[in-house]
Enzyme design. Structure first.
Site, mmCIF file in Angstrom:
data_model
loop_
_atom_site.group_PDB
_atom_site.id
_atom_site.type_symbol
_atom_site.label_atom_id
_atom_site.label_comp_id
_atom_site.label_asym_id
_atom_site.label_seq_id
_atom_site.Cartn_x
_atom_site.Cartn_y
_atom_site.Cartn_z
ATOM 1 N N ARG A 90 0.824 -1.211 0.000
ATOM 2 C CA ARG A 90 0.000 0.000 0.000
ATOM 3 C C ARG A 90 0.864 1.271 0.000
ATOM 4 O O ARG A 90 0.609 2.221 -0.703
ATOM 5 C CB ARG A 90 -0.891 -0.001 1.251
ATOM 6 C CG ARG A 90 -1.899 1.134 1.280
ATOM 7 C CD ARG A 90 -2.507 1.364 2.664
ATOM 8 N NE ARG A 90 -3.015 0.176 3.316
ATOM 9 C CZ ARG A 90 -4.172 -0.407 3.030
ATOM 10 N NH1 ARG A 90 -4.930 0.069 2.073
ATOM 11 N NH2 ARG A 90 -4.563 -1.478 3.703
ATOM 12 N N TYR A 91 1.885 1.272 0.823
ATOM 13 C CA TYR A 91 2.730 2.466 0.986
ATOM 14 C C TYR A 91 4.004 2.295 0.144
ATOM 15 O O TYR A 91 4.434 1.173 -0.125
ATOM 16 C CB TYR A 91 3.101 2.636 2.461
ATOM 17 C CG TYR A 91 1.907 2.823 3.360
ATOM 18 C CD1 TYR A 91 1.243 4.044 3.427
ATOM 19 C CD2 TYR A 91 1.433 1.775 4.136
ATOM 20 C CE1 TYR A 91 0.141 4.218 4.250
ATOM 21 C CE2 TYR A 91 0.326 1.939 4.967
ATOM 22 C CZ TYR A 91 -0.308 3.165 5.016
ATOM 23 O OH TYR A 91 -1.405 3.331 5.822
ATOM 24 N N ARG A 94 7.040 0.312 2.049
ATOM 25 C CA ARG A 94 6.723 -0.726 3.035
ATOM 26 C C ARG A 94 5.797 -1.779 2.413
ATOM 27 O O ARG A 94 4.997 -1.437 1.549
ATOM 28 C CB ARG A 94 5.965 -0.133 4.236
ATOM 29 C CG ARG A 94 6.826 0.615 5.201
ATOM 30 C CD ARG A 94 6.083 1.786 5.798
ATOM 31 N NE ARG A 94 6.045 2.892 4.868
ATOM 32 C CZ ARG A 94 5.232 3.930 4.963
ATOM 33 N NH1 ARG A 94 4.382 4.015 5.938
ATOM 34 N NH2 ARG A 94 5.256 4.899 4.048
ATOM 35 N N CYS A 103 -3.882 -17.225 15.092
ATOM 36 C CA CYS A 103 -3.625 -16.223 16.138
ATOM 37 C C CYS A 103 -3.764 -16.889 17.502
ATOM 38 O O CYS A 103 -4.463 -17.902 17.635
ATOM 39 C CB CYS A 103 -4.648 -15.089 16.070
ATOM 40 S SG CYS A 103 -4.657 -14.216 14.507
ATOM 41 N N CYS A 107 -9.801 -12.222 17.987
ATOM 42 C CA CYS A 107 -10.449 -11.017 18.526
ATOM 43 C C CYS A 107 -11.761 -10.797 17.783
ATOM 44 O O CYS A 107 -11.778 -10.821 16.548
ATOM 45 C CB CYS A 107 -9.544 -9.808 18.325
ATOM 46 S SG CYS A 107 -7.846 -10.131 18.789
ATOM 47 N N CYS A 110 -11.843 -8.256 14.906
ATOM 48 C CA CYS A 110 -10.776 -8.369 13.899
ATOM 49 C C CYS A 110 -11.232 -7.872 12.525
ATOM 50 O O CYS A 110 -12.315 -8.193 12.066
ATOM 51 C CB CYS A 110 -10.312 -9.817 13.783
ATOM 52 S SG CYS A 110 -8.981 -10.002 12.581
ATOM 53 N N ARG A 112 -9.477 -8.538 9.869
ATOM 54 C CA ARG A 112 -8.968 -9.478 8.858
ATOM 55 C C ARG A 112 -9.587 -10.865 9.017
ATOM 56 O O ARG A 112 -8.924 -11.888 8.815
ATOM 57 C CB ARG A 112 -7.456 -9.559 9.003
ATOM 58 C CG ARG A 112 -6.764 -9.075 7.758
ATOM 59 C CD ARG A 112 -5.288 -9.269 7.828
ATOM 60 N NE ARG A 112 -4.638 -7.998 7.685
ATOM 61 C CZ ARG A 112 -3.464 -7.716 8.200
ATOM 62 N NH1 ARG A 112 -2.808 -8.599 8.913
ATOM 63 N NH2 ARG A 112 -2.942 -6.527 8.011
ATOM 64 N N ASP A 270 -12.333 -0.183 12.599
ATOM 65 C CA ASP A 270 -12.673 -0.255 11.171
ATOM 66 C C ASP A 270 -14.128 -0.669 10.983
ATOM 67 O O ASP A 270 -14.725 -1.329 11.834
ATOM 68 C CB ASP A 270 -11.789 -1.311 10.487
ATOM 69 C CG ASP A 270 -10.333 -0.873 10.399
ATOM 70 O OD1 ASP A 270 -10.094 0.343 10.279
ATOM 71 O OD2 ASP A 270 -9.462 -1.756 10.469
ATOM 72 N N ASP A 307 -7.887 4.307 9.669
ATOM 73 C CA ASP A 307 -7.371 3.596 8.501
ATOM 74 C C ASP A 307 -8.455 3.772 7.443
ATOM 75 O O ASP A 307 -9.540 3.182 7.558
ATOM 76 C CB ASP A 307 -7.127 2.118 8.842
ATOM 77 C CG ASP A 307 -5.850 1.606 8.208
ATOM 78 O OD1 ASP A 307 -5.435 2.202 7.195
ATOM 79 O OD2 ASP A 307 -5.286 0.628 8.717
ATOM 80 N N LYS A 314 -3.429 5.201 6.682
ATOM 81 C CA LYS A 314 -3.705 5.796 8.005
ATOM 82 C C LYS A 314 -3.716 7.317 7.906
ATOM 83 O O LYS A 314 -2.784 7.917 7.368
ATOM 84 C CB LYS A 314 -2.648 5.360 9.006
ATOM 85 C CG LYS A 314 -2.666 3.874 9.248
ATOM 86 C CD LYS A 314 -1.523 3.459 10.149
ATOM 87 C CE LYS A 314 -1.285 1.969 10.049
ATOM 88 N NZ LYS A 314 -0.674 1.550 8.759
HETATM 89 S S1 SF4 Z 1 -6.884 -8.618 15.573
HETATM 90 FE FE1 SF4 Z 1 -7.260 -10.311 14.115
HETATM 91 S S2 SF4 Z 1 -5.236 -10.747 13.230
HETATM 92 FE FE2 SF4 Z 1 -4.899 -9.547 15.121
HETATM 93 S S3 SF4 Z 1 -4.610 -11.091 16.725
HETATM 94 FE FE3 SF4 Z 1 -6.754 -10.536 16.743
HETATM 95 S S4 SF4 Z 1 -7.738 -12.059 15.416
HETATM 96 FE FE4 SF4 Z 1 -5.550 -12.128 14.981
#
Ligand code: SF4
Length: 380
Positions: A90-91, A94, A103, A107, A110, A112, A270, A307, A314
């Site tokens: 994207r940048y 980087r 993971c 979360c 999340c 993603r 997000d 973001d 960002k």
């Molecule tokens: S935010 Fe998403 S990618 Fe990051 S640790 Fe939690 S579940 Fe995994």
């Protein structure tokens, strides 16, 4: 098997466990499992103090997630910016290298989810095309290992990737984006630290959201990384019911600094599937920064960023400190809301006239400015 791997094996993850442990109705638990599986390891589970507390909200699936499945799957358009599998570019200098779909905790907020959980979501066998892309793009000097969580790989696997990256001369900085110091700090072992420090400069971006996550175990993990010469920064996500309170954020930022972690970003949550109940009005983030800047050490004050949806990257947001500005001066307020006037530099000032003209000293050739049309806002 190492301790962190044993703990992972004991995670709450099945529908039966969600029903037994958290009293979720079976039918709902099945739908939640289908949407985005749970993984709550015993360490993170032990941080929960009562149902619905800030730790619970981040980790335990909630029926409300099933109510906003219309939100985008890939709000940051990472896949559109993926020239080859496992790379997001994207940048300018980087690139993000996705190394695993796993993971230490899944979360609930999340962003993603499309890449995380099921091991088929990121194919580690496709990494060679990613390495070749990095080799060909000499403008890339900073690679961020992400996923998933790169510290879910074994030391041996991670080392293979680090060795391969260190064979690419233009890559200077390697960053590990990992939540392990927070959610499974037992992963930070002396062996891992000894391995990582062979490949410096390595940085770690970790992710703490609440002061209760700072425990003797997470403190030890962060300090071990720092002792191995790894600068550790923290990316916090602003989450309703978790940390949307200036006092909570203040405590978190001060505690992070005390365990040698530099607060780096606070992200506005997000717009992502199943997570809109975590979003807060922008005013909340701005008020938090206002209550941090000047009130605690500048080292502990992160940037508050959005973001940008659609892959804009960002964008920092600041409370209003500039009250007025003219050619001659700027009117500012400080953290106590006291107002100050600061004179701007005038080209015809006698001292400046003595040397080269200010124009010659400060004016560089700039690229022609693109005029950005302002959108017409609907007032309705
Ligand atoms: S935010 Fe998403 S990618 Fe990051 S640790 Fe939690 S579940 Fe995994």
């Amino acid at each position: 098997m190492e301790l962190w791997q044993q703990l992972l094996k004991q995670s709450v993850s099945s529908v039966d466990q969600l029903v037994d442990k958290f009293g979720i109705k079976r039918e709902v638990a099945e739908q939640l499992d289908d949407f985005f599986q749970a993984r709550i390891n015993p360490y993170y589970l032990s941080l929960i103090r009562y149902p619905g507390d800030p730790i619970w909200r981040q980790a335990v699936p909630d029926q409300v997630e099933l109510e906003d499945l219309d939100a985008p799957e890939d709000p940051l358009h990472e896949d559109d910016m993926s020239p080859v599998p496992n790379i997001t570019h994207r940048y300018p200098d980087r690139a993000l290298l996705l190394t695993t779909s796993q993971c230490g905790l899944y979360c609930r907020f999340c962003t993603r989810k499309r890449k995380v959980g099921d091991s088929n979501k990121i194919n580690i066998r496709e990494l060679e095309s990613a390495f070749q892309y990095l080799e060909q793009h000499t403008e890339i000097s900073d690679v961020i290992l992400s996923g998933g969580d790169p510290l879910m790989m074994t030391d041996a696997m991670l080392e293979k990737i680090l060795i391969r990256l260190r064979q690419i001369p233009h890559i200077q900085i390697i960053r590990l984006g990992t939540k392990m110091p927070c959610v499974l700090p037992q992963r930070i072992t002396p062996e891992l630290c000894n391995m990582i420090k062979k490949y410096h400069p390595i940085y770690v971006n970790t992710h703490f959201n609440h002061p209760w996550e700072i425990t003797p175990e997470s403190k030890k993990a962060c300090e071990m990384l720092a002792d191995a010469g790894v600068p550790v920064g923290c990316q916090t996500v602003l989450l309703k019911g978790v940390n949307d309170d200036p006092e909570v954020m203040k405590e978190l930022m001060k505690k992070l600094l005390a365990i040698r972690v530099k607060p780096y970003y606070i992200y506005q949550a997000d717009l992502t599937k199943g997570a809109n109940h975590f979003r807060t009005p922008l005013e909340v983030g701005l008020e938090i920064i206002d209550k941090l800047r000047g009130h605690i050490s500048g080292l502990a004050v992160p940037h508050f960023v959005i973001d940008a949806p659609g892959g804009g990257g960002k964008i920092p947001l600041l409370p209003e400190y500039v009250l007025a500005r003219s050619k001659e001066k700027i009117i500012l307020r400080n953290f106590k809301n006291e107002v100050f006037e600061y004179p701007d530099v005038q080209e015809d000032h006698p001292l400046l006239k003595k040397g080269r003209s200010i124009e010659k000293r400060y004016t560089r050739k700039k690229p022609a400015k693109k005029k950005i049309p302002l959108p017409v806002l609907d007032e309705a």
